[in-house]
Design an enzyme around this catalytic site. Structure first.
Site, PDB file in Angstrom:
ATOM      1  N   TYR A  96      -1.367  -0.354  10.452  1.00 21.81           N
ATOM      2  CA  TYR A  96      -1.557  -1.043   9.084  1.00 21.81           C
ATOM      3  C   TYR A  96      -0.299  -0.698   7.928  1.00 21.81           C
ATOM      4  O   TYR A  96      -0.028  -1.113   7.299  1.00 21.81           O
ATOM      5  CB  TYR A  96      -3.041  -0.653   8.548  1.00 21.81           C
ATOM      6  CG  TYR A  96      -3.522  -0.918   6.810  1.00 21.81           C
ATOM      7  CD1 TYR A  96      -3.585  -2.176   6.529  1.00 21.81           C
ATOM      8  CD2 TYR A  96      -3.072  -0.075   6.013  1.00 21.81           C
ATOM      9  CE1 TYR A  96      -4.061  -2.044   5.612  1.00 21.81           C
ATOM     10  CE2 TYR A  96      -3.287  -0.086   4.882  1.00 21.81           C
ATOM     11  CZ  TYR A  96      -4.008  -1.314   4.490  1.00 21.81           C
ATOM     12  OH  TYR A  96      -4.023  -1.435   3.314  1.00 21.81           O
ATOM     13  N   SER A 150       0.760  -1.301  -0.199  1.00 20.86           N
ATOM     14  CA  SER A 150      -0.027  -0.114   0.233  1.00 20.86           C
ATOM     15  C   SER A 150       1.490   1.254  -0.119  1.00 20.86           C
ATOM     16  O   SER A 150       2.277   1.170   1.052  1.00 20.86           O
ATOM     17  CB  SER A 150      -0.816   0.051   1.595  1.00 20.86           C
ATOM     18  OG  SER A 150      -1.838   1.121   1.491  1.00 20.86           O
TER      19      SER A 150
HETATM   20  P1  NAP Z   1     -11.498  -6.181   0.799  1.00 26.40           P
HETATM   21  O1  NAP Z   1     -12.388  -5.492  -0.099  1.00 26.40           O
HETATM   22  O2  NAP Z   1     -11.622  -5.710   2.177  1.00 26.40           O
HETATM   23  O3  NAP Z   1     -11.704  -7.712   0.622  1.00 26.40           O
HETATM   24  C1  NAP Z   1     -10.141  -8.688   1.080  1.00 26.40           C
HETATM   25  C2  NAP Z   1     -10.061  -9.413   1.275  1.00 26.40           C
HETATM   26  O4  NAP Z   1      -9.647 -10.643   2.078  1.00 26.40           O
HETATM   27  C3  NAP Z   1     -11.275 -10.475   1.171  1.00 26.40           C
HETATM   28  O5  NAP Z   1     -11.951 -11.083   0.152  1.00 26.40           O
HETATM   29  C4  NAP Z   1     -11.348 -10.738   2.404  1.00 26.40           C
HETATM   30  O6  NAP Z   1     -12.199 -12.058   3.051  1.00 26.40           O
HETATM   31  C5  NAP Z   1      -9.722 -11.907   2.602  1.00 26.40           C
HETATM   32  N1  NAP Z   1      -9.608 -11.686   4.130  1.00 26.40           N
HETATM   33  C6  NAP Z   1      -9.615 -10.901   5.265  1.00 26.40           C
HETATM   34  N2  NAP Z   1      -8.526 -11.459   6.053  1.00 26.40           N
HETATM   35  C7  NAP Z   1      -8.449 -12.687   5.417  1.00 26.40           C
HETATM   36  C8  NAP Z   1      -7.115 -14.007   6.080  1.00 26.40           C
HETATM   37  N3  NAP Z   1      -7.596 -13.475   7.251  1.00 26.40           N
HETATM   38  N4  NAP Z   1      -7.437 -15.126   5.539  1.00 26.40           N
HETATM   39  C9  NAP Z   1      -7.815 -14.669   4.044  1.00 26.40           C
HETATM   40  N5  NAP Z   1      -8.312 -13.569   3.192  1.00 26.40           N
HETATM   41  C10 NAP Z   1      -8.501 -12.823   4.170  1.00 26.40           C
HETATM   42  O7  NAP Z   1      -9.624  -5.712   0.325  1.00 26.40           O
HETATM   43  P2  NAP Z   1      -9.186  -4.407  -0.628  1.00 26.40           P
HETATM   44  O8  NAP Z   1      -9.661  -3.408  -0.397  1.00 26.40           O
HETATM   45  O9  NAP Z   1      -9.712  -4.705  -1.650  1.00 26.40           O
HETATM   46  O10 NAP Z   1      -7.415  -4.888  -0.491  1.00 26.40           O
HETATM   47  C11 NAP Z   1      -6.895  -5.651  -0.858  1.00 26.40           C
HETATM   48  C12 NAP Z   1      -6.030  -5.310  -0.597  1.00 26.40           C
HETATM   49  O11 NAP Z   1      -4.614  -3.895  -1.111  1.00 26.40           O
HETATM   50  C13 NAP Z   1      -5.178  -5.175   0.821  1.00 26.40           C
HETATM   51  O12 NAP Z   1      -3.774  -5.959   0.952  1.00 26.40           O
HETATM   52  C14 NAP Z   1      -5.213  -3.870   0.970  1.00 26.40           C
HETATM   53  O13 NAP Z   1      -4.494  -3.639   2.160  1.00 26.40           O
HETATM   54  C15 NAP Z   1      -4.489  -3.367  -0.177  1.00 26.40           C
HETATM   55  N6  NAP Z   1      -4.789  -2.342  -0.316  1.00 26.40           N
HETATM   56  C16 NAP Z   1      -6.543  -1.671  -0.863  1.00 26.40           C
HETATM   57  C17 NAP Z   1      -6.371  -0.343  -1.126  1.00 26.40           C
HETATM   58  C18 NAP Z   1      -7.683   0.151  -0.523  1.00 26.40           C
HETATM   59  O14 NAP Z   1      -8.238   1.154  -1.044  1.00 26.40           O
HETATM   60  N7  NAP Z   1      -8.690  -0.864  -0.819  1.00 26.40           N
HETATM   61  C19 NAP Z   1      -5.342   0.319  -0.932  1.00 26.40           C
HETATM   62  C20 NAP Z   1      -3.849   0.042  -1.120  1.00 26.40           C
HETATM   63  C21 NAP Z   1      -3.338  -0.925  -0.116  1.00 26.40           C
HETATM   64  P3  NAP Z   1     -13.256 -13.129   3.927  1.00 26.40           P
HETATM   65  O15 NAP Z   1     -13.654 -11.658   4.331  1.00 26.40           O
HETATM   66  O16 NAP Z   1     -14.534 -13.885   3.459  1.00 26.40           O
HETATM   67  O17 NAP Z   1     -11.839 -13.205   4.767  1.00 26.40           O
END
Ligand code: NAP
Length: 248
Positions: free
Chosen positions: A157, A143
């Site tokens: 985080y 991130s």
């Molecule tokens: P999200 O919509 O919250 O989705 C998170 C995913 O991770 C879900 O499929 C969730 O499924 C799974 N998950 C959570 N805990 C888990 C565990 N212990 N074991 C296995 N699966 C798990 O997140 P996102 O926004 O798509 O983010 C994805 C990645 O991008 C992350 O690494 C995040 O830090 C990074 N990121 C996101 C943003 C943003 O603005 N969205 C920005 C920078 C970086 P379950 O709930 O069913 O477990």
């Protein structure tokens, strides 16, 4: 045919976009999740619409036995050639560091850092030529928070993502001569459910003016960056961190 790809946290948001784009590029896909099986199975069904194999597998990436079982399930589709460490949590309660609960911090580090370590270890044991594997590629989803620090929201985080970057640099050097490339993508503000889940539904619109490109990103835009780093198009790139934050 590009082999078998495991996407941790593939059931929603960025992970789901990676699964779908990978299917369109010829990967068989393992859609991992830890909670609700329904969205994960929906993503797997969309992968199959591309004519590829897909399974959804429940596994908490912070649990050693779960991670081993995840890779065993993947091996049933064929040799694992690619891993995207995408699963992560924020802690869901934004605030200053001095207001944070230590158990929330521990859980965040366990999923975001130990989870990446466990999945990388299992991938190396199966992909590295040192252990008889045929090589492969790992992409860690970091991130821009690793650089900015996320003051007032989730410093713990941000620190977990800086650890992911460091793990990427170090592991890339360890396995560079063993057929395994290890890279990271740093997304900026991306339109997923992560912000709503953290109780900040207006976060993206509030912060959009601070993004040089003037808008948040879409999950599909991050998937493109990840697929580039998985593909032979990046065959001489390892230990790299690709910024995908609209300039912020
Ligand atoms: P999200 O919509 O919250 O989705 C998170 C995913 O991770 C879900 O499929 C969730 O499924 C799974 N998950 C959570 N805990 C888990 C565990 N212990 N074991 C296995 N699966 C798990 O997140 P996102 O926004 O798509 O983010 C994805 C990645 O991008 C992350 O690494 C995040 O830090 C990074 N990121 C996101 C943003 C943003 O603005 N969205 C920005 C920078 C970086 P379950 O709930 O069913 O477990």
């Amino acid at each position: 045919m590009n082999g078998v790809l495991i996407v941790t946290g593939g059931s929603r948001g960025i992970g789901a976009a990676i699964c779908e784009l990978a299917a369109s590029r010829g990967y068989d896909v393992v859609v991992n999740y830890s909670g609700d099986p329904v969205p994960a199975e929906d993503v797997a069904a969309r992968v199959r619409e591309h004519g590829r194999q897909a399974v959804s597998v429940r596994a908490d990436v912070s649990v050693e036995e779960d991670v081993r079982a995840l890779f065993d399930a993947a091996a049933e589709l064929g040799p694992v050639t690619a891993l995207v460490n995408n699963a992560a949590v924020t802690g869901n309660t934004p605030g200053r560091l001095d207001a944070y609960d230590v158990e929330v911090v521990r859980r965040t580090l366990d999923v975001n850092v130990t989870g990446v370590f466990l999945c990388c270890r299992e991938a190396v044991l199966r992909m590295s030529t040192r252990y008889g594997g045929a090589g492969g590629a790992i992409v860690n989803v970091s991130s821009t928070a690793a650089r900015t620090g996320s003051a007032g929201e989730w410093v713990h985080y941000a620190a977990s993502k800086a650890a992911v970057d460091t793990l990427t640099f170090g592991l890339a050097q360890e396995v560079g001569g063993e057929g395994v490339r290890v890279n990271a993508v740093r997304p900026g503000m991306i339109r997923t459910g992560l912000h709503d889940a953290a109780g900040l539904p207006d976060r993206l619109d509030r912060l959009a003016p601070s993004i040089p490109m003037g808008r948040p990103g879409e999950p599909a835009e991050i998937a493109e960056a990840v697929l580039f780093l998985l593909s032979p198009a990046s065959s001489f790139t390892t230990g790299a961190v690709l910024e995908a934050g609209g300039g912020r």
